[in-house]
Each structure stands twice: as C-alpha cells, then as structure tokens.
Scaffold this motif. Structure first.
Motif, PDB file in Angstrom:
ATOM      1  N   GLU A  36       0.707  -1.096  -0.095  1.00 45.14           N
ATOM      2  CA  GLU A  36       0.028   0.190  -0.045  1.00 45.14           C
ATOM      3  C   GLU A  36       0.803   1.311   0.063  1.00 45.14           C
ATOM      4  O   GLU A  36       0.310   2.439  -0.520  1.00 45.14           O
ATOM      5  N   ILE A  39       1.759   2.074  -3.631  1.00 43.04           N
ATOM      6  CA  ILE A  39       0.596   2.087  -4.676  1.00 43.04           C
ATOM      7  C   ILE A  39      -0.178   3.356  -4.593  1.00 43.04           C
ATOM      8  O   ILE A  39      -0.420   3.668  -3.469  1.00 43.04           O
ATOM      9  N   GLN A  47      -0.637  -2.346 -13.228  1.00 40.61           N
ATOM     10  CA  GLN A  47       0.619  -2.028 -12.540  1.00 40.61           C
ATOM     11  C   GLN A  47       0.521  -2.402 -11.002  1.00 40.61           C
ATOM     12  O   GLN A  47       1.596  -2.352 -10.435  1.00 40.61           O
ATOM     13  N   TYR A  52       3.172  -5.813  -6.768  1.00 39.57           N
ATOM     14  CA  TYR A  52       3.132  -7.027  -5.797  1.00 39.57           C
ATOM     15  C   TYR A  52       4.357  -8.121  -6.296  1.00 39.57           C
ATOM     16  O   TYR A  52       5.036  -8.610  -5.481  1.00 39.57           O
TER      17      TYR A  52
END
Lengths: 325, 544
Positions: A36, A39, A47, A52
């Motif tokens: 997180e 992102i 993406q 990940y």
C-alpha cells in the motif's frame, strides 16, 4: 583451542539462521499491506499487480523468505523499496555516522563509569556512593526520548549553547562543530550506560575487596591506591568485557529514538524510517546486521575473557579435551 | 528515604511529561479562547497574519530561509511524486510549466497552452529564455524526454494514460510540443501543468530516470540551485542569479531534516528554523501575539474521508451504510480531531472550496441517531464490531478514530481500531491478514479540476473496487472527465457530488488547513496559496 574456536564459530550459523526466520515472519505478519505504501490511486490493476510481483508479495511467506535467503547467500540484500538503491549502499552510507556517535558514547561511558564505580566500591556507604546510587536509579528509569527533549530545551532553547539537531551546522564542517552536535546525543546515550556500568564495577569492586589477596596486600602495607589499581581493578573489570561484547551491536545499529530526536543521520534513524515505510529488504538487513554484531560481540567477549583470565582459559581447554565443548 | 526520593522523582518526571505533551486530542478539552481571525475555507483561502507587525520594515536583498523536513529525500527529482515531503524539499529547484487553481493559472516554464475545440490536442508553448542550472537551454526536447520518462513511471498514469487511454506527442518547433489525447480529459491541463520537466541532455536519452545516477546531479530549472545535499541532514540551495523570471530575493533556502515535531518547535523558537507547520491550539497560542512570529493559514486543498468496505461484509446492505453515516456527528468529530476552526472545517462535499466545480450548497450527512439505530437493527449492523484502519502519520486521524468509535457505540456498534499505513486500496485488499471494514484517508491536491482524483473518488479501476459506487455515479464522473466545455463539466461534477452522497460509502469528514508559523523577519509568505510550499519562491523576501 583452535578446534574450540572453529566449533564456536560454526555454532553461530544456526543462530543467525533462526533469527532471520523469526525476524522475517514477524515483519511480514505485522498488520497492513506493505504494498500500500507504493501503490497510488492512479495505478491500473496491471500496475498494482506488478508492484506486488516486484516486492515478491504475490508468493507465500515461506517462498518469499526462501527467495530472500537465496539472494542473501549470494551477497545480494536487495534494493530498498523506498529509495530503490541497494540496501548495502544505504547501510554503508550511514554506518560511519552511527559508529561515531555510539562509539563516542560507549568510550565516554567507560571513562566515567570505571573510576566512579571503583571509588564507590572502595568507599561503600559514603556520601559519594549514595549520591551515585541515586543517580543510577534515576538514570536507568528515565526514558531516552524525554531526556533528549529536556536537554534540547535546556541547552538549545534556554541557554542557546548547543544546536538542536543534526550532525553539522551549515557551511561548517569543523571538528568543534561536530563535537557540539554530538554532546547532547552522546550524553543521552551514555547516561543509562554509565549507570549500568557503575553498578557492575561497584558491585565487583566490593566483592573483590573482600577477597583474601586484598587482606594480604593490606597486611603487607600496600596503600589503598596500590591495592585498587595494582590488584583489584583488573579483577573488577573482567565482567565489563562481557558487557562490552554485548554492546558491540549497538555501535553499528544505533538508537532509533536518540537518532530520530536529534536528527542524527545514522542507522538507527534509517531503521525507523524503514519500519514506517514497510521497507522489508532494509528492515531485514538492519535486523541481521544487529544479530550478527551481537553474536560476534559475545564471541569476541568470550575470547577476550579467556585471554584476560587464565582460569577461564584453563577451564575451556579442559572442557575441549574432555569433548564437552 | 530511597522510596520517598524515588516517588518524588517519578512524580517530577510525570509532571514534566504532561507539560511536554502536545496531542491534538488533548486540546479539545482546553477552553477555546478567542483565536485570531480564522481562515475561512468557504471562500478562496485567505491568509491570516496573527501577530501585529512591529515597526515598518523594508524588503532587503538576501537572507536565508530555513524550512524543516520530516525525512530526507530519496533522490533529487520530484517528477510525479505524491509525497508532500519530497515536493516541498525539491520545490526550490524545479519549476512547473503552469499551476492551475479554481480561478487562475500561473505560468512558469510554459508561456501558454491551447486546447483544441474537441479537447484532444494540447499545444504547449515553453518560454524561450529559461535555462537549466548548468546553463543549457530548456527546450521542447526536454518536455518530450520527460513524457518518455513518464512512460516508465507507474504512478504517472494521469500524464501518459489519462483516463486509461494513451497519448502521442511531438515537437513542432524548439519550444512547442503538441500532445494528442484519444478522448477529452477535463483534468489533463491540471496535471500536465504541474509536470516538472527533466533535463534531457544529462540522461543521454535514457528515460529510466527513477534510480538513475543522473537523477542526483541536481540540475534543475527553478529559482534556486542545489549546492549541497548532506544526506540525512539538509539540502542547501542558493539563488539562481540567471533565473528567467528574475533574481530571487532570498540568498539561500535550506531544507533541514528534523523528524521530531517537538525539536522543530524548539528550533523555531531559538531561530534555527524560519518556519514550521503547527497543528495544535497550544502551538497556535504560543506563537500568535509574539512579535517575532507570524502565523499563516490557508486551505490544504484536501478532503479527509471515511471509506467503507461494501463488497462482502455487513456494509453490502445500504441500510447498514446509512445507519453508519447517520450515527456520525461530523462537526463534533472535526472539533475533536483538530481542536480549532483554524485547523480544519467540517467537509460538506468530496471537493474543497478551492476545487473547481465545488458546490457550496452540497450537504453532508447529518446525525439522526433514532433513524440510525433503527437502520442498524434492520440491517444487522447493531451488535457487530467493525475493524477500522487509520493512519497515525496524518494530523487528527487518531482522534477522529476515537470519536467515530464513541459515536457508533450509541447505535450499538463496536469498533476495533487498527493503526497502520493504510491507503484507500486497503479497503479492498483481500490478501491482508486483517480485513478492514472502514478506513480513514484523505485526498490532497484538490485544486483546479478534480478529475485528477479519479483514482480515489471516481470510476478508475482502483476506485471502482471501493464499492458502493452506482452506475449513475460512475457515469456522472465519466461525463465530467470527458466533457469538453466548462458548463458541461460543471453540471457533471455537481451530479458527482450529489450522487457521491447517495452511495453512503464515502463520507467526507474534514477539510484541513495548512497552518504554519514563520519568523516575522520574512515576508511574501502569504502570496502562495498552495500546500506545496512554496509555489513561487520568487515572492519570498527578508525584511530589514
């Protein structure tokens, strides 16, 4: 002795391995998704998936650990997720700063604690001994962060004689400037260490003063100073070797809190930032560095202790001969 | 004797720790004294200077302005970063092309831009006298290179794939670039303008700029040149004497890394810092009315919100979501979280007053406990325990979480608080160990066209996963983004705001202000109304 050393060294390997396993799993089990952090809302599903995969988070935790271990055994600790720079570079860049700060605090602690502890032990029950005793009680109880803030408040804000934070003043790379920046963090770091060392030294001094050889020396007419420095001190300081060994890791990993409060650009602050950013590669490298240094420190302490105390060396060799070590 | 001494020392320590405490949550219990004129966020942000000026001082040439940073930067380029700390740290050395607010456009490296009638072609004309810090001219080649570099950066989608479609671009002369979109995108001029162009000549054609060694060369375009990067400690800038918009007033700008807020405050008081952000009433009271300082406040152009997970839990039922929303007293939450109106106002919309197409008449959810209880019973929400993820690194979020927990108790709903670095996507993350039922987060940079926040609020791939979105809502958002005329956008965004309320899954809570204190030795700090301090460093000056 050589066999003993090799055996001891080999014993380190499973310890380091176990620490790495526990550390990795504990970090990954912390709440929240580390991806997180990396992102953003504009990213597409592809993406996001790529993030990940790059972080290895698409695999199970054991698989992630195995991949990490495989790279580490080849000397590759990976790249920082936050900075994208190699982890080894990140650590190298800050190691010197931390070693300077922690080393200075450590040496200062020894320089103060040893003589004070000896005097307290010699003059047990005196006013000096009681005053130092009160200091040690307070020093081990006071939280570092509070002490740091109080010192900045007093010396920087009220008295204006020391800078609040950082390692250098701007456009001033002199040694004296560096010393001024180090005074407060070194004091904060050493206050508790001094207290711990004083307690050990004092306690050892008291027990040594009750030994027969001291009585013999007194009856021979040796002065207090001769007894203290000629006989008692070296026996008193033997356990300090062990303490020093245990503190070796702190010389490189620093202190989270002190470095953060004082803005010292060292490994402690780097570790704190890595934890906040869920920067797994950096956290693991930092943890393993701490682990290895602690183990090496204990190992070196054992060796030094054996070298300093013939009784210990004799007992080790005897145990090796019997196959017990 | 020892025991008594220990007790006394412990008491002394506790007292001094209490004196040092500066939690925002604690501030709400203090009597609210009459604060200096608060910034109103219902009108374009106004700056408040709360300290009376001393004898009139004049602008002088030179001076050093020192700003604190919470952390060091990773590298010396700020291209499409979403990190406020990095933006601020690097802003003196990088110019944007232009900056749009809700009612004006400030031009920097670009002298103009035109949009074709169909909204598909953007013609950007760069100024012809701008130079990089190494003396090379800034040309269309640099903009082309920067767009190429954006193709390699995963969070540059709004630039190179706006609204999910690609772009093409070419230069038509040394200072003009034309960018072609596949569909009209209302917010494109907003994001394009804020792009910081990179120097093509130092990268030798390699567009993989993130982590590139040349990204730390420090060759920028802004009013200040980087002279020193003391890693982990500071960034030192000196003024760019050849800056194309004129010589800056201040001799140097220094960004000093100071992670600890308490240390920042002391450094501010002893003059080591020239400014710092303040977040508590206590700090405001301390610095206001002191001649040595001025306090400034303007909208952070941010909306804080609560986001509910609706895909596979109790909130799948709209009645449960309605119960949740109606149980909250948002003005009370905001007061508890921030302690003073100067720090934040209750939100009425997902947009802020500085956002273009903001609807001041939009109403937020109003507390109705009786109805909330009834709906909670009907939906099965009553008696459950919700997992609430909140961020500790954002001002007011912890206090907000505690207030939400308290208010939901009134309708028989428990809340388990979990702190962490949760982004909006956390609400739909099925891989997480702990599935969250709601999170708090915020959307910043809500200035100009709000389409830039499609990923958070709108109909992008990620936002759709934040369920509760109706087809009608997503259509309104799409209509807004693809509208070509201002009137059509205004109408569509008004629908967006109204329909957002009907989802009951996205609860705007507060619109915070950015309040900071600065030494009264400096002026020009109130001319830049942007959170990325400072939009234009040319405006800053020292008083003598």
């Amino acid at each position: 002795m050589k066999q003993y050393l090799i055996r001891r060294f080999l014993q380190l390997i499973p310890v380091v391995f176990l620490v790495s396993v526990f550390s990795y799993f504990i970090i990954t089990l912390a709440p929240g998704d580390p991806a997180e952090m990396y992102i953003t809302d504009e990213m597409t599903e592809e993406q996001i998936q790529a993030v990940y995969e790059e972080m290895g988070l698409d695999k199970s935790i054991p698989e992630q650990y195995a991949a990490w271990l495989g790279k580490v055994l080849q000397g590759d600790f990976g790249k920082s997720l936050y900075t994208s720079h190699p982890v080894t570079e990140e650590i190298k860049g800050k190691l010197g700063n931390t070693t300077l700060l922690m080393g200075t605090a450590f040496i200062w602690s020894l320089l103060v604690a040893v003589p004070v502890g000896l005097i307290c032990g010699m003059k047990k029950g005196s006013l000096f001994d009681k005053a130092v005793g009160a200091y040690t009680h307070v020093a081990v109880s006071v939280p570092n962060f509070w002490l740091a803030i109080m010192m900045i408040y007093l010396f920087s804000l009220k008295l204006g004689i020391l800078p609040t934070s950082g390692m250098h003043s701007l456009n001033n790379n002199t040694t004296w400037d560096l010393i001024k920046h180090m005074i407060m963090p070194v004091m904060v770091l050493s206050i508790e260490t001094i207290a711990v060392f004083i307690k050990y030294v004092r306690s050892n001094t008291i027990s040594q003063m009750e030994e027969d050889y001291v009585l013999t020396a007194e009856s021979k007419g040796c002065s207090g100073r001769q007894i203290l420095f000629g006989h008692v001190m070296k026996n008193t300081l033997l356990p300090i070797i062990t303490l020093c060994g245990m503190r070796l890791s702190s010389l490189v990993v620093g202190s989270f809190i002190t470095e953060s409060v004082f803005g010292w650009p060292g490994l402690g602050r780097m570790g704190m930032t890595a934890i906040n950013n869920r920067d797994y590669p950096l956290i693991m490298a930092y943890t393993m560095l701490s682990c290895v240094m602690l183990i090496i420190g204990n190992f070196v302490a054992d060796l030094l202790y054996a070298a300093a105390d013939p009784r210990v060396k004799k007992s080790i060799l005897s145990a090796v001969d019997k196959g017990e070590r | 004797m020892k025991k008594t001494l220990s007790i006394l020392l412990a008491a002394a320590m506790l007292l001094s720790m209490a004196a040092c405490g500066n939690s925002a949550a604690e501030q709400k219990t203090e009597t609210k004294t009459e604060t200096p004129a608060a910034t109103t966020t219902t009108t374009p942000a106004a700056t408040t200077e709360t300290a009376p000026a001393s004898t009139a001082k004049e602008k002088v040439d030179g001076g050093t302005f020192v700003m604190p940073l919470s952390a060091d930067v990773k590298e010396l380029i700020s291209i499409v970063t979403s990190d406020d700390n990095i933006w601020q740290a690097l802003s003196p050395m990088w110019d944007m092309m232009w900056y749009e607010t809700n009612d004006s456009t400030n031009f920097y490296l670009a002298e103009s831009y035109d949009i074709s009638d169909d909204g598909l072609d953007y013609t950007v004309k760069l100024v012809e006298n701008a130079k990089w810090h190494d003396g090379e001219a800034i040309t269309a080649d640099d903009l082309i290179f920067t767009l190429d570099a954006c193709q390699t950066i995963s969070n540059a989608n709004n630039i190179v794939t706006p609204n999910g479609n690609g772009i093409t671009y070419e230069k038509t002369d040394d200072f003009t670039v034309v960018i072609h979109l596949e569909t009209p995108v209302s917010f494109y001029s907003n994001v394009l303008g804020r792009l910081t162009i990179l120097p093509e000549h130092i990268y030798e054609g390699d567009p993989n700029v993130v982590g590139h060694e040349k990204s730390n060369a420090g060759i920028g375009s802004g009013p200040y040149k980087l002279v020193e990067w003391n890693k982990g400690e500071s960034l030192v800038y000196t003024r760019n004497e050849d800056y194309y918009r004129g010589k800056p007033n201040l001799e140097s700008i220094i960004m000093k890394v100071m992670p600890d807020a308490a240390v920042q405050e002391m450094a501010m008081q002893n003059g080591e810092l020239s400014m710092m952000r303040i977040t508590t009433q206590e700090q405001l009271d301390k610095f206001s009315g002191d001649e040595k300082f001025n306090v400034y406040s303007f909208s952070e152009v941010r909306t804080n919100f609560l986001l509910l997970r609706t895909s596979d839990n109790v909130f799948n039922d709209i009645k449960a979501r309605q119960a949740f929303c109606l149980a909250l007293n948002i003005p009370e939450i905001v007061e508890a979280s921030f302690g003073s109106e100067i720090f934040a106002s209750p939100a009425n919309s997902i947009f802020t007053p500085m956002t273009k197409y903001y609807n001041p008449d939009q109403k937020n959810y109003e507390q109705d406990l009786e109805l909330a209880k009834q709906l909670a019973e009907e939906s099965g929400l009553a008696g459950t325990t919700l997992k609430y993820g909140y961020r500790t690194d954002r001002v007011g979020m912890e206090a907000q979480a505690l207030m939400v927990q308290q208010q939901l108790k009134q309708i028989g709903v428990g809340v388990e608080l979990i702190s962490g670095n949760f982004g909006s996507g956390a609400i739909n993350n099925d891989e997480q160990e702990v599935k969250l039922d709601l999170i708090s987060n915020g959307a910043d940079s809500l200035v100009g066209d709000p389409g830039t926040k499609n990923g958070t609020f709108g109909n992008s791939a990620k936002a759709v996963r934040n369920s509760g979105r109706t087809e009608e809502y997503m259509q309104a958002w799409n209509d807004a983004i693809t509208a070509v005329t201002d009137e059509a956008r205004a109408e569509a965004y008004e629908r967006v705001q109204a329909l957002s309320q009907e989802t009951y899954s996205f609860i705007p809570t507060s619109q915070p202000n950015y309040v900071f204190v600065a030494s009264s030795q400096f002026g020009g700090l109130d001319t830049n109304q942007t959170v990325m301090l400072f939009q234009d460093y040319i405006d800053l000056y020292m008083l003598g």
